[in-house]
Enzyme design. Structure first.
Site, PDB file in Angstrom:
ATOM      1  N   GLU A  30     -22.609  21.001 -73.763  1.00  0.00           N
ATOM      2  CA  GLU A  30     -22.110  20.047 -72.758  1.00  0.00           C
ATOM      3  C   GLU A  30     -22.520  18.627 -73.095  1.00  0.00           C
ATOM      4  OE1 GLU A  30     -19.418  20.649 -70.727  1.00  0.00           O
ATOM      5  OE2 GLU A  30     -20.660  22.344 -70.091  1.00  0.00           O
ATOM      6  N   HIS A  31     -21.545  17.724 -73.046  1.00  0.00           N
ATOM      7  CA  HIS A  31     -21.753  16.306 -73.365  1.00  0.00           C
ATOM      8  C   HIS A  31     -22.188  16.109 -74.820  1.00  0.00           C
ATOM      9  CE1 HIS A  31     -21.044  14.645 -69.357  1.00  0.00           C
ATOM     10  NE2 HIS A  31     -21.666  15.709 -68.887  1.00  0.00           N
ATOM     11  N   THR A  32     -21.847  17.055 -75.651  1.00  0.00           N
ATOM     12  CA  THR A  32     -22.099  16.920 -77.089  1.00  0.00           C
ATOM     13  C   THR A  32     -20.855  16.476 -77.844  1.00  0.00           C
ATOM     14  OG1 THR A  32     -21.653  19.284 -77.291  1.00  0.00           O
ATOM     15  CG2 THR A  32     -23.960  18.625 -77.200  1.00  0.00           C
ATOM     16  N   ASP A  33     -19.674  16.659 -77.257  1.00  0.00           N
ATOM     17  CA  ASP A  33     -18.444  16.429 -78.035  1.00  0.00           C
ATOM     18  C   ASP A  33     -18.274  14.975 -78.439  1.00  0.00           C
ATOM     19  OD1 ASP A  33     -17.908  15.787 -75.358  1.00  0.00           O
ATOM     20  OD2 ASP A  33     -15.876  16.641 -75.381  1.00  0.00           O
ATOM     21  N   ALA A 115     -12.427  22.755 -59.537  1.00  0.00           N
ATOM     22  CA  ALA A 115     -13.301  23.643 -60.301  1.00  0.00           C
ATOM     23  C   ALA A 115     -13.822  23.005 -61.579  1.00  0.00           C
ATOM     24  CB  ALA A 115     -12.572  24.945 -60.635  1.00  0.00           C
ATOM     25  N   LEU A 117     -12.161  22.754 -64.401  1.00  0.00           N
ATOM     26  CA  LEU A 117     -11.718  23.597 -65.518  1.00  0.00           C
ATOM     27  C   LEU A 117     -10.662  22.900 -66.365  1.00  0.00           C
ATOM     28  CD1 LEU A 117     -11.550  27.063 -63.708  1.00  0.00           C
ATOM     29  CD2 LEU A 117     -13.440  26.038 -64.982  1.00  0.00           C
ATOM     30  N   SER A 118     -10.576  21.592 -66.220  1.00  0.00           N
ATOM     31  CA  SER A 118      -9.786  20.744 -67.098  1.00  0.00           C
ATOM     32  C   SER A 118      -8.285  20.946 -66.971  1.00  0.00           C
ATOM     33  CB  SER A 118     -10.219  20.923 -68.555  1.00  0.00           C
ATOM     34  OG  SER A 118      -9.941  19.750 -69.281  1.00  0.00           O
ATOM     35  N   GLU A 152      -5.402  10.573 -72.792  1.00  0.00           N
ATOM     36  CA  GLU A 152      -6.382  10.461 -71.713  1.00  0.00           C
ATOM     37  C   GLU A 152      -7.333   9.292 -71.946  1.00  0.00           C
ATOM     38  OE1 GLU A 152      -9.162  13.350 -68.950  1.00  0.00           O
ATOM     39  OE2 GLU A 152      -7.510  14.126 -70.148  1.00  0.00           O
ATOM     40  N   ASP A 164     -11.888  19.521 -74.437  1.00  0.00           N
ATOM     41  CA  ASP A 164     -10.988  20.125 -73.455  1.00  0.00           C
ATOM     42  C   ASP A 164      -9.604  20.373 -74.050  1.00  0.00           C
ATOM     43  OD1 ASP A 164     -13.131  19.798 -71.815  1.00  0.00           O
ATOM     44  OD2 ASP A 164     -12.221  18.269 -70.537  1.00  0.00           O
TER      45      ASP A 164
END
Length: 372
Positions: A30-33, A115, A117-118, A152, A164
């Site tokens: 998470e938050h690594t991309d 949720a 979930l993108s 985006e 995502d």
């Protein structure tokens, strides 16, 4: 199919085709991309379905079965609200020199609301996949994902990483998608939960705190400034964590500690999954949540309670998933503990006077594809 019927009702003709792109849940990473790191998402069974026909006049007509009135966009810059996610894909493809005209589009989505979930990535990828085929662009699935991400980033203005959109475009049924966000190399990792007597529960808190988007951008700035201070291109390049932390303080220090250790957790989870030790990844999920809560500071009370009560109820591991400040947590649960976990989480929410969260299992689904 409902989306086809709506298309016929809206435009008086059959669509040229129907495409589906799924949402995603991130198992870990998470938050690594956007730090050129490692991620391990998989596609979920819910997503966005788009019935589409091309138009020669360049106009984009949009209708969403979940939104309000239909939208007609003659100038792409005039798009507003949810339509910007779809129209942004046209903008990116045209800017790249592709001969993309207009389109009539009807959208139907079943991603659970709130949720995390993108659903936005699913919308972008569904539209991009349709345009790629209708206009014969010859783009790979990763190129479609990159166009969706650019829409985006540059059209909508949300500085998300590639995870995502890539998960929506490239995932395979029964597999998690390991991705190196620098090289964009991907590898499918077996993730057959049923074979191991497990379920991955999504705990949808249904809350989304308004500070999320601004705080996301701030976290990204923290990481970029820390990388600059450390003299590396991205935090993925930090190999001596203790040495790096000694040079930093405050928020930058915390962000670096999370990103570097989270990359290691992704690699450790992959090793366990490849060895068939699916039950053993729970501790790494727990560690990821603590790091996101304490070092990256993107959790919230609803997520923390979901994680803690799931573990009390017998989950092998749990963590928040997604950008944070609301949305969902995930819990890895043995089949015989599912009801216990659900009861524990629901009771913890009731004790605090919160609305009961939605809790449902997610199985790894196929990525973007043509349905009709």
């Amino acid at each position: 199919m409902r989306v086809v019927e709506a298309f016929q009702e809206s435009y008086g003709a059959e669509p040229a085709g129907v495409w589906h792109a799924p949402g995603r849940v991130n198992l870990i990473g998470e938050h690594t991309d956007y730090n050129d790191g490692f991620v391990l998402p998989f596609a979920v069974p819910w997503g966005v379905t788009a019935a589409v026909s091309p138009r020669e006049d360049g106009v984009v007509r949009l209708r969403s079965l979940q939104a309000g009135a239909p939208v007609t966009v003659e100038s792409l810059d005039g798009a507003e609200g949810w339509a910007r996610y779809a129209v942004g894909v046209f903008w990116v493809l045209r800017a790249a020199g592709h001969r993309v005209g207009g389109a009539d589009i009807v959208i139907d989505g079943d991603v659970p609301q709130g949720a995390g979930l993108s659903s936005s990535a699913a919308l972008e990828v569904a539209v991009g996949t349709a345009l790629n085929e209708l206009y014969g662009l010859g783009l790979s699935k990763m190129e479609v994902a990159l166009a969706a991400q650019k829409a985006e980033n540059d059209f909508v203005g949300m500085p998300c990483g590639i995870m995502d959109q890539a998960a929506s475009a490239l995932s395979q049924e029964g597999q998690a998608l390991f991705m190196d966000c620098r090289s964009l190399g991907t590898r499918n990792i077996p993730f057959d939960l049923a074979q191991h007597g497990l379920q991955l529960l999504i705990i949808n808190t249904g809350v989304h705190h308004e500070l999320a988007d601004g705080q996301y951008a701030r976290r990204r700035r923290d990481c970029e400034s820390a990388a600059k201070r450390l003299g590396v291109d991205a935090l993925r390049d930090v190999t001596d964590l203790a040495g790096a932390l000694a040079k930093l303080s405050g928020d930058e220090r915390k962000r670096v500690q999370h990103v570097v250790t989270e990359n290691h957790r992704v690699e450790a989870v992959i090793g366990l999954l490849r060895a068939g030790a699916v039950r053993e990844i729970g501790g790494l999920l727990n560690a990821s949540h603590l790091s996101l809560r304490d070092q990256y500071e993107v959790s919230c009370a609803e997520l923390d309670v979901a994680v803690e009560s799931a573990i009390r109820g017998g989950a092998r591991g749990a963590r928040m998933t997604g950008g944070g400040f609301g949305g969902s947590a995930i819990a890895l649960v043995a089949d015989d503990r599912v009801e216990s976990v659900k009861e524990s989480v629901t009771r913890a929410y009731a004790e605090r006077g919160w609305a009961a969260p939605e809790i449902y299992p997610a199985t790894p689904a196929a990525g973007a594809r043509r349905l009709i």
